[in-house]
Each structure stands twice: as structure tokens, then as C-alpha cells.
Design a protein around this motif. Structure first.
Motif, PDB file in Angstrom:
ATOM      1  N   ASN A 145       0.777  -1.054  -0.044  1.00 24.26           N
ATOM      2  CA  ASN A 145      -0.075  -0.051  -0.071  1.00 24.26           C
ATOM      3  C   ASN A 145       0.906   1.344   0.116  1.00 24.26           C
ATOM      4  O   ASN A 145       0.671   2.249  -0.643  1.00 24.26           O
ATOM      5  CB  ASN A 145      -1.020   0.008   1.238  1.00 24.26           C
ATOM      6  CG  ASN A 145      -2.179  -0.837   0.760  1.00 24.26           C
ATOM      7  OD1 ASN A 145      -2.689  -0.429  -0.138  1.00 24.26           O
ATOM      8  ND2 ASN A 145      -2.873  -1.218   1.839  1.00 24.26           N
ATOM      9  N   LEU A 146       2.079   1.212   0.790  1.00 19.19           N
ATOM     10  CA  LEU A 146       2.796   2.341   1.005  1.00 19.19           C
ATOM     11  C   LEU A 146       3.540   2.614  -0.682  1.00 19.19           C
ATOM     12  O   LEU A 146       3.549   3.710  -0.929  1.00 19.19           O
ATOM     13  CB  LEU A 146       4.068   2.226   1.892  1.00 19.19           C
ATOM     14  CG  LEU A 146       3.488   2.239   3.372  1.00 19.19           C
ATOM     15  CD1 LEU A 146       4.752   2.252   4.241  1.00 19.19           C
ATOM     16  CD2 LEU A 146       2.982   3.669   3.510  1.00 19.19           C
ATOM     17  N   SER A 149       1.543   4.320  -2.804  1.00 17.00           N
ATOM     18  CA  SER A 149       1.028   5.600  -2.783  1.00 17.00           C
ATOM     19  C   SER A 149       1.990   6.544  -2.906  1.00 17.00           C
ATOM     20  O   SER A 149       2.117   7.629  -3.032  1.00 17.00           O
ATOM     21  CB  SER A 149       0.512   5.833  -0.968  1.00 17.00           C
ATOM     22  OG  SER A 149       1.671   5.370  -0.203  1.00 17.00           O
ATOM     23  N   GLY A 151       3.098   7.714  -5.806  1.00 16.01           N
ATOM     24  CA  GLY A 151       2.644   8.531  -6.676  1.00 16.01           C
ATOM     25  C   GLY A 151       1.260   9.161  -6.486  1.00 16.01           C
ATOM     26  O   GLY A 151       0.586   9.530  -7.360  1.00 16.01           O
ATOM     27  N   GLY A 152       0.840   9.324  -5.019  1.00 17.56           N
ATOM     28  CA  GLY A 152      -0.290   9.676  -4.744  1.00 17.56           C
ATOM     29  C   GLY A 152      -1.300   8.900  -5.231  1.00 17.56           C
ATOM     30  O   GLY A 152      -2.494   9.300  -5.546  1.00 17.56           O
ATOM     31  N   GLY A 153      -1.198   7.719  -5.273  1.00 18.35           N
ATOM     32  CA  GLY A 153      -2.369   6.821  -5.646  1.00 18.35           C
ATOM     33  C   GLY A 153      -2.294   6.492  -7.065  1.00 18.35           C
ATOM     34  O   GLY A 153      -3.094   5.719  -7.701  1.00 18.35           O
ATOM     35  N   THR A 154      -1.641   7.452  -8.020  1.00 17.07           N
ATOM     36  CA  THR A 154      -1.658   7.195  -9.416  1.00 17.07           C
ATOM     37  C   THR A 154      -0.729   5.796  -9.843  1.00 17.07           C
ATOM     38  O   THR A 154      -0.905   5.413 -10.908  1.00 17.07           O
ATOM     39  CB  THR A 154      -1.276   8.654 -10.254  1.00 17.07           C
ATOM     40  OG1 THR A 154      -0.259   8.976  -9.678  1.00 17.07           O
ATOM     41  CG2 THR A 154      -2.547   9.412 -10.068  1.00 17.07           C
ATOM     42  N   TYR A 156       0.662   2.578 -10.052  1.00 18.98           N
ATOM     43  CA  TYR A 156       0.511   1.244 -10.007  1.00 18.98           C
ATOM     44  C   TYR A 156       1.696   0.709 -11.001  1.00 18.98           C
ATOM     45  O   TYR A 156       2.076   1.502 -11.660  1.00 18.98           O
ATOM     46  CB  TYR A 156      -0.940   0.898 -10.493  1.00 18.98           C
ATOM     47  CG  TYR A 156      -1.126   1.186 -11.853  1.00 18.98           C
ATOM     48  CD1 TYR A 156      -1.357   2.619 -12.344  1.00 18.98           C
ATOM     49  CD2 TYR A 156      -1.105   0.466 -12.890  1.00 18.98           C
ATOM     50  CE1 TYR A 156      -1.829   3.109 -13.541  1.00 18.98           C
ATOM     51  CE2 TYR A 156      -1.240   0.688 -14.408  1.00 18.98           C
ATOM     52  CZ  TYR A 156      -1.493   2.201 -14.555  1.00 18.98           C
ATOM     53  OH  TYR A 156      -1.815   2.683 -15.825  1.00 18.98           O
ATOM     54  N   SER A 249      -1.411  -4.777  -8.463  1.00 18.12           N
ATOM     55  CA  SER A 249      -1.904  -3.739  -7.532  1.00 18.12           C
ATOM     56  C   SER A 249      -1.862  -4.729  -6.341  1.00 18.12           C
ATOM     57  O   SER A 249      -2.329  -5.885  -6.355  1.00 18.12           O
ATOM     58  CB  SER A 249      -3.392  -3.269  -8.080  1.00 18.12           C
ATOM     59  OG  SER A 249      -4.003  -3.929  -8.173  1.00 18.12           O
TER      60      SER A 249
END
Lengths: 349, 395
Positions: A145-146, A149, A151-154, A156, A249
Motif C-alpha cells: 500500500n505504501l 501511494s 505517486g499519490g495513488g496514481t 501502479y 496492485s
């Protein structure tokens, strides 16, 4: 060629440990492999993809069975190890490594992590070890998860298609052969593992670790070795998964998958390589069948959609429970019974 | 008598001959929907799925599924499945729909699934209308992903603009983010933080709140310690309702604001008076809004779900998405995914009966609208108060 023996003519222990006691098995496996190799020619891409997934989970389940079924170390972190392999592959592939190098490297990385998280197995066993490996699951999942994140969630990880000497192994047909080959190698390696000193040490630890230690087996070293081999398999499965799906993911590698892995080896048969194959096939195909069934029932009766969707999980649970009640030894044992029946067929005593 | 018998025979023959001809005249095209009916985010996903499916059921029941398109008269069929918010399941489903059903367009749900599908969609050339407004789906521009609103980043910017314009407390205002631990939740974080810094706001915390959370006391206490005055949510209704309950318990006095999937009737239903004053963005109007298109949406719901009285905007969103996809199918020049994509790109100022801002796509513009609606949840009246239509000041 010898197809069946009409008695027990073994004179050495080596004979007991052969993978194929006679040529029936050799012919069967050869025919099976040829048959599996023809699948992409007559199955649609969807079914080939399902077969690819089965192959991937066969590798993972064989790995878990080495650890849980044969060494007796229960693990609830197998899906996290698979995830680690997938992330490692994503990074390696983006760094330009070819797939035939990225897959074993990802396995090696995961094996190292497996040793690390296997260390508590020196002190704890049984349910306590299950909790310790659950920690591995949670920690690694948090790490994924870290990572996501960053790229700020973008961010993957997208994994390019595997290429071999300029040939793109497309996800629809050709990559299936990579999975088939890897699964075959993984299965034969596992079968042979139990014919060696290492495999026998694993079994001794499973049956009684104090007795094993008294016999001079280095219990800790072999437990860690078992963790590392099992994680290597999980890492390779994750690597194949990364290439097969094209994107990594964290959502796939949850505790649920770890439990599914345990279901695979329990349904298939603990401590049996064949069981891992059968279990992985059933647990991969069953939800897909139930999904298709629920979808088509919902098309007929749209007002009961929510009921059918919820029923899938109930039916899945009932099937697993039914397996545990009626096939407590797993599918592998059923296979053995069938084989024994045909051993003397059609001329029974 | 003889005459009548003969004419009857002719009639029977005519019908027998004509029936297969009529049926053969209309080829079938298939569209897909990969929705989250179970698992995380299914609390809103199920409404979205119902909206899509009800629209296509209505099309089937009222028109026999027959639609006139630029490539002739066709029968439209929807194939759909539940992806359980699992990207692998979504990918398997897409492969099944493409290879077994030859779909020429697909409606999808979550961010994670859509990110997993991106490569595959471009490869098989099937356009997707997603419920996720994740900026990354349109990068690089001109690929096969579309969504009907503006992206999450702009939703967040509108909320920040709104909070700042009504701010009366400390200087600089202290804000916090609380997001779903997934690409969906995290997507507007960077943009939100950058925009807040640009406007001189102080970001005191950034938290994650899982979809299956049952207690958010820890998160609430952290925000109380940090003295957050505004909390911005990018999450679904269920965890937000848990947070709001614990915020009231622990006495966290802040203004709560959320993006599209956090708020709406669903949150009001789950959180009750705890949700009073919550401000939400929405790409779609609410159930009570008096617009021409709402009558159709309500009739759909009444027809297929007579026991459901009120729907959150996501039901309407499902209907609107289906309408947009069908408009593209009508405009397409051939029954292929690539043609439907090109047709989507010709849609300009498409009126959806006031259910959403008019939808405009273009070759490099795959988001449907530049503006969005703001609502405030009013627990006393049990409804959503319309605050206006906004677009971000940001450029």
C-alpha cells in the motif's frame, strides 16, 4: 515397456522412491503435457487465460504444500509472498530485465523474505505460527500500500508483455506456454525434493520435531529452508501473475488469497504434490463456474440478482465443507483410489 | 370455405417465412458491464449496477432491444458481471466478454479494476466508460478510457475552494485528508495537497480509512489533536459514516466534505444526524431534483424495484452512463469498439435531461464535464440541499 506390476517386486529402497513405478505414469504424463500444450489451439482466449491462472496457482499451491503439508509449518502469509514476487517482477521488468531472468530473481527475492519471516518458526508452532505468518501478511500488504501511494495513488506497476528473442509472448496464447513450462518444472522439482535427504528431513520435522532433532536433523535450518523454498514458489507464482495480468496492485494479495491457498491444499490433499495441482484447479475454476452460473441465472431472473450474487459465496462454502466431510484426505486420495481400481482392471481378483 | 382455407394457409406460410427473416435482419451487438455488486465499495456500486441494468432491461422490454444506428438496425444486449472489487476478476471478465461475446463497449466501476484494464482495453480496442474519475485513466490522453465527470482532482479543488470561501476561523485554515487505502482513495491527494499549499492552507494530517472499518476513534483523535477545521474525504459512504459517528462521540468539531462517492443519500441514510452539514460534490443530481430526465429514472426504478423508494445519485449515474454509451453506439459507423470510441469523441453538449452537466467528449478530452454539483446534507429534513454548480478556479 511395463504398464503394471502384478506384485511387489521392489528390492531396494530406491525403488520405493521412484516417481513412476511403471510406464503407465510416464505415458499418462506425456500425453497430458501434449494435451495441455494443444489447448491454446482450440480454446478461446478466455479459457486459455483461466488455464494460465490455474497454472500460476498450481505453482503457488505446490509451494505452500511443501511448507504446510510436508513440513507442518502453517502459513497465513502465502499471498503476501506471492505479492512480493509480483512487485519484484514489476520493478525488474521495468528496469529492462527479460522475463526468464526476472521470474527466478523475483523468486529469489521472495525466498529471502520468506527466510526472514520464517525465523519465528524456531520458537512458535501451530496456531501461534499461523499468527506470526499473519503478521507477515499484514506487514507486506501495508508495504504494498505504501508503495502504491508513492505517486499519490496514481502509481501502479504496469508490467510489459514478456518477450523472447524479439517474439512477444502475448497474454492470450503464448504466455500460457511459459506458465505451463514453469508449472511442469515446479511440479517435478517438488516431486524430486521428497526423494532427497532434504525432503525426508521436512517430513520428519512435520511428524515430530523433537524426534527429528534427536535424530540429528538441524530443525531450525530445515524449517528456514522449507520457508525459503515455499516462498520461492510463491514468488515465481507472483512473477507469472504479474506478467499474465499486466498490472500489479495490492488489492489481489490480501489475506483472502492466503486462505484460498490453504483451501487449495486442504481440498487437494495435504502433503501431496498431486493434491496441490487438483486443489489449485478446483479453487480457481469453482468461483469462475459459480460466477458464470450466477450471471446467467440473473439474466433469466433479473429481480433476484442480489440473491444469486450472495448465493455464490454460500455455495462455495458448502462445497468446501462437503469436501472436508466426504474427502477428508483430499482429492489426491480419491485419485489414488481410482488408480488402484484400474490397476487390476478389468481382471480383478 | 376452400378459399378461406387457402388464404389461411398463405397467411401461415407468410408468417413462417417472415419470422426468421425479421429475426435475421437485425444483427445483435453486445455491450459489457463489469460492476461491483459485492465486496468493498459495493454499498454504492450496487446502485450504479442497478441503474445500468435497469436501463438495458427497459430498452429490451420497451423496444425489444432494437436500436437504429448509423450502421443499421441492431439488437443491443448487455452482458454483465460482478467483479467483487478485485482487479484480477475484472480482467478475467473483460477477457471473457471480449473473446466470448465480442463486446464493442464496456461500463466499469472501480479505480483499481480500471487501472488493471487500461492496457487490455487499448489492445482489444474496446472503449470503457468508468465510474472512476481517476486522472491516471486519461493519461496519456486519447486512449480507450472515458468518464462522464471531471476528474477527482478537480472535485477536491472545488471542495477546497468552497471551504476557503466560507472560512471564518483561524489563519491559515487547518485542513486534513481522509482517504480510502487504494488508488481510488489516494488519487486526489497530491493535487489536493498542492492546491492547498498554493492557497496557503495548512495540511495538518493525511489519513487512510479502510472500507471495512468499524471504529475510527484513533483517526478522529489524531485530527482533534491537530485541530483540523476541515476534513476532506475520498471514500465510500460506509467508512465515512463510521468516521462521522466517532467524530461526534469524540467531539471533533470540523466541517466534513467529501467527493462524489462519499456523500449522497447513502451517507444520510447510514449516518443520520451525524451527517448533518456534510458537504459533498456530485457529478449527478439528487433524487429530489426537479429536472426533465428524473421522471424517466424514477420510472425505471419504480418498474424494476418497486420496493426501493429513494436511490443515491449513483443509480442515476448508472442510467446516465448507459445513455451516453448508447448514444455512442447510435453514432458509430460500424459495429466495432474502435468505431464506438470515435463516436464517443464526437459527443458534444449531449443533454441528459438535466441529470448531469451536458456531456462533451473529444479526441483528447475523455472527461465528460468541467463542472460538478455541490450539496449539503440536511439531516433534519432528510434531504440534500443544492448549493450550486461549480468548476475549480484552478488552472
Amino acid at each position: 515397456m511395463q504398464f503394471s506390476a502384478c506384485g511387489n517386486y521392489k528390492t531396494r529402497y530406491v525403488d520405493e522412491a521412484t516417481i513412476f513405478p511403471n510406464d503407465t505414469g510416464r505415458v499418462f504424463v506425456a500425453v497430458l503435457l501434449v494435451f495441455l500444450a494443444t489447448l491454446p489451439f482450440w480454446l478461446s482466449p478466455y479459457f486459455v487465460f483461466v488455464c494460465t491462472l490455474i497454472g500460476i496457482f498450481v505453482v503457488g499451491a505446490v509451494g505452500l504444500n511443501i511448507l504446510t503439508g510436508s513440513t507442518g509449518q502453517i502459513s497465513l502469509g502465502h499471498s503476501a509472498f506471492m505479492g512480493l514476487g509480483a512487485y519484484a517482477t514489476g520493478l525488474l521488468a521495468q528496469a529492462g530485465f527479460p522475463f526468464w531472468l526476472a521470474i527466478p530473481l523475483a523468486g529469489a527475492v521472495t525466498a529471502a523474505a520468506g527466510v526472514l519471516f520464517g525465523i519465528p518458526s524456531l520458537r512458535v508452532k501451530g496456531l501461534y505460527l499461523a499468527l506470526a505468518t499473519l503478521a507477515a501478511q499484514v506487514i507486506l500488504q501495508f508495504g504494498f500500500n505504501l508503495f502504491d501511494s508513492r505517486g499519490g495513488g496514481t502509481a501502479y506497476l504496469s508490467v510489459p508483455q514478456a518477450t523472447l528473442a524479439g517474439l512477444v509472448l502475448d497474454r492470450e496464447r503464448l504466455f500460457y506456454y511459459v506458465v505451463l513450462f514453469t508449472a511442469a518444472v515446479a511440479v517435478f522439482a517438488a516431486l524430486n525434493l521428497f526423494r532427497t535427504r532434504v525432503g525426508r528431513a521436512f517430513t520428519a520435522i512435520r511428524d515430530n520435531d523433537r524426534a527429528a532433532a534427536a535424530m540429528g536433523i538441524n530443525v531450525f535450518a530445515y524449517k528456514l529452508l522449507s520457508f525459503s523454498i515455499s516462498s520461492f514458489y510463491a514468488g515465481v507464482a507472483g512473477a507469472l501473475w504479474a506478467y499474465a495480468s499486466g498490472v500489479v496492485s495490492a488489492e489481489r494479495f490480501t489475506l483472502l488469497l492466503s486462505v484460498e491457498y490453504l483451501a487449495m491444499i486442504i481440498v487437494g490433499g495435504l502433503g501431496s504434490v498431486l493434491g496441490s495441482i487438483l486443489g489449485a484447479t478446483v479453487i480457481t475454476v469453482l468461483p469462475e463456474i459459480l460466477r458464470v452460473a450466477a450471471d446467467s441465472l440473473s439474466q433469466v431472473l433479473p429481480q433476484a440478482t442480489h440473491l444469486f450474487l450472495a448465493m455464490r459465496f454460500t455455495v462455495f462454502g458448502i462445497i468446501i465443507v462437503a469436501f472436508l466431510i466426504f474427502e477428508p484426505q483430499g482429492l489426491a486420495d480419491r485419485w489414488r483410489v481410482i488408480k488402484t481400481y484400474f490397476n487390476t482392471w478389468p481382471f480383478r481378483y | 370455405m376452400q378459399m378461406r382455407k387457402a388464404s389461411l394457409l398463405v397467411l401461415v406460410f407468410a408468417v413462417l417465412l417472415a419470422a426468421p427473416v425479421l429475426a435475421q435482419d437485425v444483427p445483435t451487438i453486445k455491450l459489457g458491464a463489469i460492476i461491483t455488486y459485492t465486496g468493498p465499495t459495493s454499498d454504492v456500486g450496487a446502485h450504479y449496477g442497478d441503474g445500468i441494468r435497469d436501463y438495458f432491461r427497459w430498452l429490451q422490454d420497451e423496444h425489444g432491444g432494437i436500436v437504429d444506428t448509423n450502421f443499421g438496425r441492431v439488437r443491443v444486449e448487455l452482458v454483465w458481471t460482478d467483479d467483487q472489487y478485485n482487479p484480477q476478476t475484472a480482467l478475467t471478465a473483460l477477457r471473457r466478454f471480449v473473446s466470448e461475446d465480442n463486446i464493442i463497449g464496456v461500463i466499469t466501476w472501480g479505480t483499481g479494476a480500471n487501472l488493471a484494464l487500461m492496457d487490455e482495453l487499448n489492445r482489444v480496442q474496446v472503449p470503457a466508460l468508468s465510474a472512476s474519475f481517476h486522472r491516471g485513466l486519461l493519461d496519456p490522453p486519447g486512449q480507450y478510457n472515458f468518464f462522464i465527470s471531471t476528474n477527482y482532482d478537480n472535485h477536491m479543488r472545488v471542495l477546497i475552494d468552497y471551504a476557503l470561501s466560507h472560512h471564518t476561523g483561524s489563519q491559515p485554515p487547518r485542513i486534513a485528508f481522509s482517504v480510502h487505502p487504494s488508488p481510488f482513495g489516494r488519487s486526489p491527494l497530491d493535487a489536493g495537497r498542492a492546491y492547498a499549499e498554493q492557497l496557503g492552507l495548512s495540511v495538518v494530517a493525511s489519513q487512510e480509512l479502510a472500507a471495512d472499518v468499524l471504529d475510527a476513534t484513533g483517526q478522529v483523535l489524531e485530527l482533534r489533536r491537530a485541530g483540523a477545521e476541515y476534513v476532506f474525504f475520498q471514500n465510500v459512504a460506509q467508512p465515512v459514516s463510521v468516521f462521522l459517528r466517532d467524530a461526534r462521540r469524540q467531539g471533533l468539531r470540523a466541517q466534513f466534505l467529501g467527493i462524489h462517492y462519499a456523500g449522497g443519500e447513502e451517507l444520510l441514510h447510514l449516518a443520520g444526524r451525524n451527517a448533518d452539514g456534510f458537504i459533498t460534490t456530485s457529478a449527478i443530481v439528487t433524487w429530489d431534483t426537479d429536472v426533465p430526465g428524473m421522471e424517466f429514472v424514477k420510472s425505471l426504478n419504480a418498474r424494476y424495484h418497486p420496493n426501493v423508494a429513494v436511490r443515491p445519485p449513483h443509480y442515476t449515474q448508472g442510467v446516465v452512463t448507459a445513455m451516453v454509451l448508447m448514444e455512442a453506439v447510435r453514432r458509430a459507423v460500424a459495429p466495432t469498439g474502435a468505431a464506438v470510441k470515435e463516436a464517443l469523441e464526437t459527443i458534444e453538449n449531449f443533454d441528459v435531461g438535466g441529470l448531469a452537466p451536458p456531456i462533451t467528449f473529444g479526441p483528447d478530452r475523455h472527461w465528460g464535464a468541467d463542472s460538478l454539483y455541490l450539496y449539503r446534507l440536511d439531516a433534519a429534513d432528510n434531504r440534500l440541499v443544492f448549493l450550486g454548480e461549480f468548476s475549480p478556479n484552478y488552472e
